[in-house]
Design an enzyme around this catalytic site. Sequence first.
Site, PDB file in Angstrom:
ATOM      1  N   ASP A   1      31.965 -18.276  44.425  1.00 49.59           N
ATOM      2  CA  ASP A   1      31.233 -19.460  44.849  1.00 49.59           C
ATOM      3  C   ASP A   1      32.076 -20.244  45.850  1.00 49.59           C
ATOM      4  O   ASP A   1      33.198 -20.627  45.549  1.00 49.59           O
ATOM      5  CB  ASP A   1      30.919 -20.334  43.631  1.00 49.59           C
ATOM      6  CG  ASP A   1      29.834 -21.357  43.926  1.00 49.59           C
ATOM      7  OD1 ASP A   1      29.882 -21.974  45.017  1.00 49.59           O
ATOM      8  OD2 ASP A   1      28.960 -21.558  43.067  1.00 49.59           O
TER       9      ASP A   1
ATOM     10  N   ASP B   1      32.052 -14.546  52.543  1.00 49.93           N
ATOM     11  CA  ASP B   1      31.236 -14.631  53.748  1.00 49.93           C
ATOM     12  C   ASP B   1      31.124 -16.074  54.227  1.00 49.93           C
ATOM     13  O   ASP B   1      30.238 -16.391  55.027  1.00 49.93           O
ATOM     14  CB  ASP B   1      29.856 -14.006  53.524  1.00 49.93           C
ATOM     15  CG  ASP B   1      29.104 -14.626  52.355  1.00 49.93           C
ATOM     16  OD1 ASP B   1      29.699 -15.453  51.624  1.00 49.93           O
ATOM     17  OD2 ASP B   1      27.913 -14.282  52.151  1.00 49.93           O
TER      18      ASP B   1
ATOM     19  N   PHE C   1      22.992  -6.815  50.781  1.00 47.88           N
ATOM     20  CA  PHE C   1      22.948  -8.208  51.216  1.00 47.88           C
ATOM     21  C   PHE C   1      24.018  -8.478  52.273  1.00 47.88           C
ATOM     22  O   PHE C   1      23.793  -9.221  53.220  1.00 47.88           O
ATOM     23  CB  PHE C   1      23.138  -9.123  50.009  1.00 47.88           C
ATOM     24  CG  PHE C   1      22.075  -8.957  48.963  1.00 47.88           C
ATOM     25  CD1 PHE C   1      20.792  -9.446  49.179  1.00 47.88           C
ATOM     26  CD2 PHE C   1      22.343  -8.301  47.771  1.00 47.88           C
ATOM     27  CE1 PHE C   1      19.801  -9.288  48.224  1.00 47.88           C
ATOM     28  CE2 PHE C   1      21.369  -8.138  46.811  1.00 47.88           C
ATOM     29  CZ  PHE C   1      20.088  -8.637  47.034  1.00 47.88           C
TER      30      PHE C   1
END
Length: 242
Positions: A147, A183, A222
């Site tokens: 996260d 990312d 993804f």
Amino acid sequence: MTEENDKSHSSSGAEPVTTRRGIRSFVLRQGRMTEGQKKAYERNWPKFGLTREHGMIDPREIFGREAVLNLEIGFGMGQSLAAMAEAAPEQDFIGVEVHTAGVGALLKEVEDRGLENVRVYNIDANDVIDLCLPDAGLDCVMLFFPDPWHKKRHHKRRLVQPEFVQRIRHKLRVGGIFHLATDWENYAEHMMEVLSASEGFANTQPEGSYSPRPEQRPQTKFERRGLDRGHGVWDLLFRRTN
């Protein structure tokens, strides 16, 4: 948080998640396991599941052999971990995930692929690090797409902090690798700053440089979708030096 690491949580059939003092680096989501995940959990947890009650483990006893040992923290729905374990049957893998749906999904992958070299914790990774893993026992620790806590006021919740990195260091053997990927460019910069300043670690790339994606880290659908849209992904590989 990336789509591939989107996590849900159910209290059905799972060990309660640890309540720890301090700042929590994850948010529990209240999604439930699918019927397939629940059945896979029930069938496979007795064989592949590990708990705090196991105490400090001896990996040779857990896996029945001596082999390269990898730890993935926060494996999401488990596809990448299962793929890595299938591609390297001569190595052993321990996965940690607080979200029960992800554990059920991984155990279904383990069953479908016929894997024997995976073990799973369904508790806070901090407990696994502090209470369950012997020092200098890991060859690689992987932290993929944690996260990012992208709002500045939430940066203190990011898992990658100097104290956490030193706890990882003590669990790696000298020469072992801490492999991170994100990312979020700002988080990548934060990771680079923290790791570069951490005692006992050296970048496997030239100073301040990110690593090409190693072949052993599977590229998820993804991630490929994000790359097609021009999104970046940053890998960092740091080696324990002492």
